[in-house]
Design a protein around this motif. Sequence first.
Motif, PDB file in Angstrom:
ATOM      1  N   ARG A 862       4.918 -51.257 -84.076  1.00 46.89           N
ATOM      2  CA  ARG A 862       5.222 -52.301 -85.056  1.00 46.89           C
ATOM      3  C   ARG A 862       6.720 -52.481 -85.132  1.00 46.89           C
ATOM      4  N   ARG A 999      -3.089 -52.207 -97.598  1.00 48.94           N
ATOM      5  CA  ARG A 999      -2.902 -50.996 -96.811  1.00 48.94           C
ATOM      6  C   ARG A 999      -4.041 -50.799 -95.821  1.00 48.94           C
ATOM      7  N   LYS A1000      -5.277 -51.083 -96.253  1.00 53.05           N
ATOM      8  CA  LYS A1000      -6.415 -50.979 -95.336  1.00 53.05           C
ATOM      9  C   LYS A1000      -6.252 -51.918 -94.145  1.00 53.05           C
ATOM     10  N   ASP A1002      -3.497 -53.209 -93.050  1.00 55.31           N
ATOM     11  CA  ASP A1002      -2.354 -52.788 -92.235  1.00 55.31           C
ATOM     12  C   ASP A1002      -2.754 -51.655 -91.294  1.00 55.31           C
ATOM     13  N   ASP A1003      -3.518 -50.711 -91.804  1.00 57.09           N
ATOM     14  CA  ASP A1003      -3.978 -49.596 -90.985  1.00 57.09           C
ATOM     15  C   ASP A1003      -4.951 -50.091 -89.907  1.00 57.09           C
ATOM     16  N   ALA A1004      -5.793 -51.067 -90.263  1.00 60.58           N
ATOM     17  CA  ALA A1004      -6.720 -51.617 -89.269  1.00 60.58           C
ATOM     18  C   ALA A1004      -5.981 -52.299 -88.137  1.00 60.58           C
ATOM     19  N   SER A1005      -4.893 -52.994 -88.480  1.00 57.61           N
ATOM     20  CA  SER A1005      -4.105 -53.657 -87.434  1.00 57.61           C
ATOM     21  C   SER A1005      -3.529 -52.638 -86.455  1.00 57.61           C
ATOM     22  N   LYS A1006      -3.123 -51.495 -86.982  1.00 58.99           N
ATOM     23  CA  LYS A1006      -2.583 -50.457 -86.106  1.00 58.99           C
ATOM     24  C   LYS A1006      -3.680 -49.861 -85.210  1.00 58.99           C
ATOM     25  N   ARG A1007      -4.810 -49.562 -85.827  1.00 59.39           N
ATOM     26  CA  ARG A1007      -5.859 -48.859 -85.081  1.00 59.39           C
ATOM     27  C   ARG A1007      -6.574 -49.770 -84.076  1.00 59.39           C
ATOM     28  N   VAL A1065     -12.888 -49.751 -87.909  1.00 58.88           N
ATOM     29  CA  VAL A1065     -11.864 -50.589 -88.533  1.00 58.88           C
ATOM     30  C   VAL A1065     -12.197 -52.063 -88.363  1.00 58.88           C
TER      31      VAL A1065
END
Length: 1078
Positions: A862, A999-1000, A1002-1007, A1065
């Motif tokens: 990111r 936050r969920k 955002d974390d999904a975008s990473k995973r 995710v």
Amino acid sequence: MKLKEIDRTAMQAWSPAQNHPIYLAAGTSAQQLDATFSTSASLEIFELDLSDPSLDMKSCATFSSSHRYHKLIWGPHKMDSKGNVSGVLIAGGENGNIILYDPSKIIAGDKEVVIAQNDKHTGPVRALDVNVFQTNLVASGANESEIYIWDLNNFATPMTPGAKTQPPEDISCIAWNRQVQHILASASPSGRATVWDLRKNEPIIKVSDHSNRMHCSGLAWHPDVATQMVLASEDDRLPVVQMWDLRFASSPLRVLENHARGILAIAWSMADPELLLSCGKDAKILCSNPHTGEVLYELPTNTQWCFDIQWCPRNPAVLSAASFDGRISVYSIMGGSVDGLRQKQVDKLSSSFGNLDPFGTGQPLPPLQIPQQTAQHSIVLPLKKPPKWIRRPVGASFSFGGKLVTFENVAVQLQQGAEQQRRQPVFISQVVTEKDFLSRSEQLQHVVQSQGFIGYCQKKIDASQTEFERNVWSFLKVNFEEDSRGKYLELLGYRKEDLGKKIALALNRVDGSDVRIKEEKQESDSLPSAGGTFNISVSGDIDGLITRALLTGNFESAVDLCLHDNRMADAIILAIAGGQELLAQTQRKYFAKSQSKITRLITAVVMKNWKEIVESCDLKNWREALAAVLTYAKPDEFSALCDLLGARLESEGDSLLRTQACLCYICAGNVERLVACWTKAQDGSNPLSLQDLIEKVVILRKAVQLTQALDTNAVGALLAEKLSQYASLLAAQGSIAAALAFLPDNTNQPDIVQLRDRLCRAQGKPVPGQGSSESPYERQPLSKGRPGPVAGHPQMPRVQTQQYYPHGENPPPPGFIMHGNAIPSTTAPLPTSPGHVHSQLPPYPQPQRPQNGWNDPPALNRDPKKKKMPKNFMPPVPITSPIMNPSGDPQSQGLQQPSAPGPLSSHASFPQPHLAGGQPFHGVQQPLAQAGMPPSFSKPNTEGAPGAPIGNTIQHVQALPTEKITKKPIPDEHLILKTTFEDLIQRCLSSAADPQTKRKLDDASKRLEFLYDRLREQTLSPAIINGLHSIARSIETRNYSEGLSVHTHIVSTSNFSETSAFMPVLKVVLSQASKLGV
């Protein structure tokens, strides 16, 4: 996918494969009651019409029967290949009776439909099967271990396969072997299966499970392998399908444990041995591969159990299932769309209400309004792999370079105890169809390399079949000889020696040279004497006027008077004395008055107007015109005149003269016009004809290159097309190198560029004008678990280089490699101190981004928020001590010492990690304080110990060799997945107000990067890829519920390890999108 429905509680039987149309017989099932508690029974026949989109099946006939049935089969007895007679329906009744029905009479509506019946059995007949080799033989099984073999031609007296098995037990299923006609198998609820040999009238083997929990509910023989069979268990404690091989009957060959509760029925597809249907008490209908145990398809069913399941013999993709809720459903395993069925259900529901007045208000109900959803496509996916009937058993395809690729499906039996596997060997062979073409092409290439053009042309002349072909090669040969124009004249029939002899004969002289000397002497003696007197006439006649003009020096008037008096010779002689201009005028006037046959030729020769000859001569005299051009034309106009004559022959001449234009173009050296002319005159579809043209073109280009010193690499459009065709033919015969040699280099035509690219790739060479074909995103392999090269695979040493960064710029963090113009061109290379040695350091993997602690999670890709850094900021030293020195090497304890205000020493010490074997490797030592470096480089602050948390201290960067880790691009066909998922996350982020939801997301975008990595590596199975594309389509149509159902299907049917990194995710994203309504 469901195709049809029949609301009957009945046993079922499909019509034989020879019968058309397809019928389904349904007989009222024994020991089952419907909701009305009716005790009546019937035998109905339905027609399967797949062109009708509705779920209803057309009922062809109904026969009221006094029997209910435990088993129903439809045999092909007495059927011809065209299916004119509909075979025989065989039913097993409740009271030990077997009834034979004539289905053709049932369909016709006759009352006498029973062919025969027999009640020899004790108890209900639950097992029936027809021999596939002798369709008149039917096996039946009932209580008390009774098994009978019935001959439909003599139905009164059945046979037995042997003595009854002891202890007596019920026969729940029976089946004939599909490969050996005299082998029969039977099974009982106790779990024991018996194989009978009718030739010996005895059982030959008994198969049973040692757990004693195997309650057989189904038995089926392998369609192809004679010794293999499957048994299904109805016991909930052991809900399995066992696959047995009678050659190794001590234990099952394979056990399928796909059902959660007992299995009620199985059916093995005769069209594809890798498709086994099973239905059980868990309300599932599964289609599995019995050789691997993999579930290939799960039919969407309701919560009711299915007690009977059958494949359709004629349409192998269709099956039927009878369930306890009083319904027979017809399914297809090839998937499809259920949108039409849903609309039919909506219309049926709407028509059921009509315009009634249920509340007595006197007002009819308004039309039923069904909420219209956005456009969506409910697609039911087919099998995970194509079934055998649409799989090609063999195949062949021609590939580039004349390669023929063939494959065939070969069943290979492996060693004992292993299942049969199907291998698909692929054969690649070189196909050569034009041997003469290849031979002549190789000869041409050899001639070009050896420069033996004259000998090659002479061979072609000797082998010529026609006069024209001989002339063409003779003209081409002349180009490589001395005095080519003289040789051209000789080929046109104008030899100087022969011409001299002919002139001498015409003048009646034997020796032309002696006679000429005598004539010249006689003429010189006859001249007027210089010493004599002569009269100068000045009379008024023409002679006097000429005299007066000559005496006054007026040559022009004198010439005019001579011409007027038709004294042409005097006029020409006087014009010569009067100068070149007057001579030219006189010549023109003379030619205007002269009317002889050769006047125009003499005019062109004297006036040097060769264009006049070429443009105006009769085309029958094209040889004479070409000879004149060869004799008199200057080199700079020679080619143009030859081209002009050739163009006239092409445009104005007949077919014979049009072909002669090629000789003019050969003289001119015009390759492009020669190709155009030859193409019009010859058939270019034949490879040998194209070879003829290319031979002439190659020889002419070499001749032009030698004689005219022109750039023969310049290729016209037509020649480029012909060379491209020739290269394609060579490539198709496997001559890749020759094709590449003949292909023109300096053309940008798309077809030629594409062909050159394919040829280069076929040879494994880089394409000219392009970079290396190796993708810049390739990941370099490195061993896991330890740094350094893998044992047995040495890596090339990397020499550390120093890079200068302008003041104010930060060097890249550790783990990154600078590309492009990272070093300014104006910066001179830094001098190294005397005696400084670069030691070689094995590659050591570094994280992609700097990390802030020993056990921090890996940083994700990111874009971080930009912070304003001090100008002399240096990124932190990478944490290497816990990894590179696990044993606490004392040499690495003094990695960093407090810096002194004075200058640093020219060398710095670094940790020496240990490789396998306990031998340390020595890091790179580089001078840190050198001339020309900024202050931030010359005085670094190195406080702090290795492994300590990084504070605000400025630390020195130790550039370690790193692995180049870059990512491949996502394939174009899957890029829509990334764009769709990222766009959905962005829409959700813009609509979400809750920080926890953000936050969920955002974390999904990473995973989801795990998914994109799998797409880059192309390691996902086709079923998962198709499912992800279906989810993407549902996202585009805002149908998130459909996307969640597809998600559930993917997770339930795929390997958990394959989807666990990204599917959870993805479900979070879909759920949030549905909740937010974006």
